[in-house]
Design an enzyme around this catalytic site. Structure first.
Site, short mmCIF file in Angstrom:
data_model
loop_
_atom_site.label_atom_id
_atom_site.label_comp_id
_atom_site.label_asym_id
_atom_site.label_seq_id
_atom_site.Cartn_x
_atom_site.Cartn_y
_atom_site.Cartn_z
CG HIS A 90 -0.27 1.75 -9.16
ND1 HIS A 90 -0.97 1.87 -8.18
CD2 HIS A 90 -1.58 2.76 -9.85
CE1 HIS A 90 -1.94 1.77 -7.99
NE2 HIS A 90 -2.62 2.58 -8.93
CG ASP A 127 -2.13 0.81 1.03
OD1 ASP A 127 -2.65 1.56 0.01
OD2 ASP A 127 -2.34 1.02 2.66
CG LEU A 156 8.27 -17.84 -2.52
CD1 LEU A 156 8.43 -17.68 -1.55
CD2 LEU A 156 9.15 -16.76 -3.27
C1 IPE Z 1 -5.09 -2.95 -0.37
O1 IPE Z 1 -5.16 -1.99 -0.73
C2 IPE Z 1 -5.39 -3.26 -1.84
C3 IPE Z 1 -3.93 -3.52 -2.09
C4 IPE Z 1 -3.07 -3.05 -1.40
C5 IPE Z 1 -4.70 -4.52 -3.71
P1 IPE Z 1 -6.15 -0.71 -0.36
O2 IPE Z 1 -5.29 0.90 -0.41
O3 IPE Z 1 -7.23 -0.37 -1.96
O4 IPE Z 1 -7.20 -0.32 0.70
P2 IPE Z 1 -7.98 0.98 1.50
O5 IPE Z 1 -9.21 1.10 -0.18
O6 IPE Z 1 -7.16 1.87 1.81
O7 IPE Z 1 -8.73 -0.33 2.31
C1 IPE Z 2 -1.68 0.02 -3.32
O1 IPE Z 2 -1.08 2.01 -3.40
C2 IPE Z 2 -1.41 -0.35 -5.19
C3 IPE Z 2 -3.18 -1.26 -5.26
C4 IPE Z 2 -4.18 -0.97 -4.47
C5 IPE Z 2 -3.31 -1.51 -6.24
P1 IPE Z 2 -2.20 2.56 -3.16
O2 IPE Z 2 -3.17 2.82 -5.32
O3 IPE Z 2 -3.66 2.41 -2.48
O4 IPE Z 2 -1.62 3.75 -2.30
P2 IPE Z 2 -2.48 5.01 -1.49
O5 IPE Z 2 -3.21 4.30 -0.37
O6 IPE Z 2 -3.15 5.53 -2.58
O7 IPE Z 2 -1.30 5.83 -0.88
MG MG Z 3 -4.07 2.43 -1.29
#
Ligand code: IPE
Ligand code: IPE
Ligand code: MG
Length: 247
Positions: A42, A25, A136
């Site tokens: 990303h 995240d 793994l």
């Molecule tokens: C969880 O992160 C999903 C992934 C990392 C793929 P999100 O950023 O989508 O989760 P919320 O919305 O903060 O709960």
């Molecule tokens: C996590 O990064 C990746 C996915 C959910 C695919 P985010 O896109 O949720 O990053 P933040 O939470 O907005 O910083």
């Molecule tokens: Mg996020």
């Protein structure tokens, strides 16, 4: 093959987590911090993947599960979803040969049927090609939701019972585990969520029952092998009691 980052001496190699799960995240915040478009956040969030996966394989972790795309992530803009879908293709095209050569077994957790054809194909091919590898276990959660996974398991079990293939009494914890995408893998020992957020966001609800949770502050693109080792060290400092009492 040379171990890229050997374990620091304070980590006990005999007490590694068998199964590490990661909620990657913070890509969006990383992009914002660097005045970049979210898609570039990303992309940056795939550049550290190779070293993390390779290190888990080198140090002898059995299973690594990465949360790449949740069932709720469809709620993002079309542009962002497309960027994420493209990255899935790019990741497998660039990494599959090396992963296969390293004896990594790839499994996809989630509903592949709900993905666009090119992504579904690439994921199925990766699973097929590495299916008999014995190193793994690399699990990638794509279009994954923990609740949907439990619903799916309940439906499969109900179907088997209705068809007379099993009794209702035979549905126990092990039977449920056997109907999850993670069938055959050890339970999650260490759950890491980067970026300081402290929630599961529908990830591995059943499998994390006794996981140790670590919430490093780094945004995912800034998370590298030294940060992974810090999380493992934190894991080793925890006392896992499983409801019992320490001697
Ligand atoms: C969880 O992160 C999903 C992934 C990392 C793929 P999100 O950023 O989508 O989760 P919320 O919305 O903060 O709960
Ligand atoms: C996590 O990064 C990746 C996915 C959910 C695919 P985010 O896109 O949720 O990053 P933040 O939470 O907005 O910083
Ligand atoms: Mg996020």
């Amino acid at each position: 093959m040379q171990v890229t980052h050997p374990l620091p001496p304070e980590i006990d190699p005999a007490n590694l987590p068998r199964h590490i799960a990661v909620i990657m995240d913070g890509n969006g915040r990383w992009a914002k911090k660097n005045s970049l478009k979210v898609a570039l956040g990303h992309r940056a969030g795939t550049e550290n993947l190779r070293e993390i996966i390779r290190n888990c394989s080198d140090i002898g972790v059995e299973a690594l599960t990465l949360y790449a795309f949740s069932t709720e992530n469809w709620n993002r803009s079309k542009t962002e979803v497309e960027a994420l879908m493209q990255l899935i293709l790019d990741f497998f095209h660039s990494e599959i040969d090396e992963l296969d050569a390293k004896n990594v077994r790839i499994r996809i957790l989630g509903d592949k049927a709900g993905l666009p054809d090119p992504q579904r194909q690439v994921l199925e091919e990766a699973e097929e090609r590495t299916g008999s590898n014995t190193g793994l276990s690399l699990n990638i959660a794509v279009n994954y939701g923990g609740r949907a996974e439990l619903v799916r398991a309940a439906q499969q079990l109900a179907r088997e019972a209705a068809a007379g293939e099993r009794t209702v009494e035979s549905i126990d914890e092990a039977a449920i585990a056997d109907h999850l995408y993670t069938k055959g893998l050890p339970e999650v020992d260490l759950l890491i969520r980067t970026s300081g957020e402290m929630r599961l966001s529908n990830f591995l609800l059943y499998q994390c029952s006794y996981a140790e949770f670590v919430f490093p502050e780094e945004l995912w693109p800034d998370f590298h092998v030294p940060q992974l080792h810090r999380c493992i060290l934190e894991f080793q400092r925890r006392s896992r009691r499983y409801g019992g009492r320490e001697e």
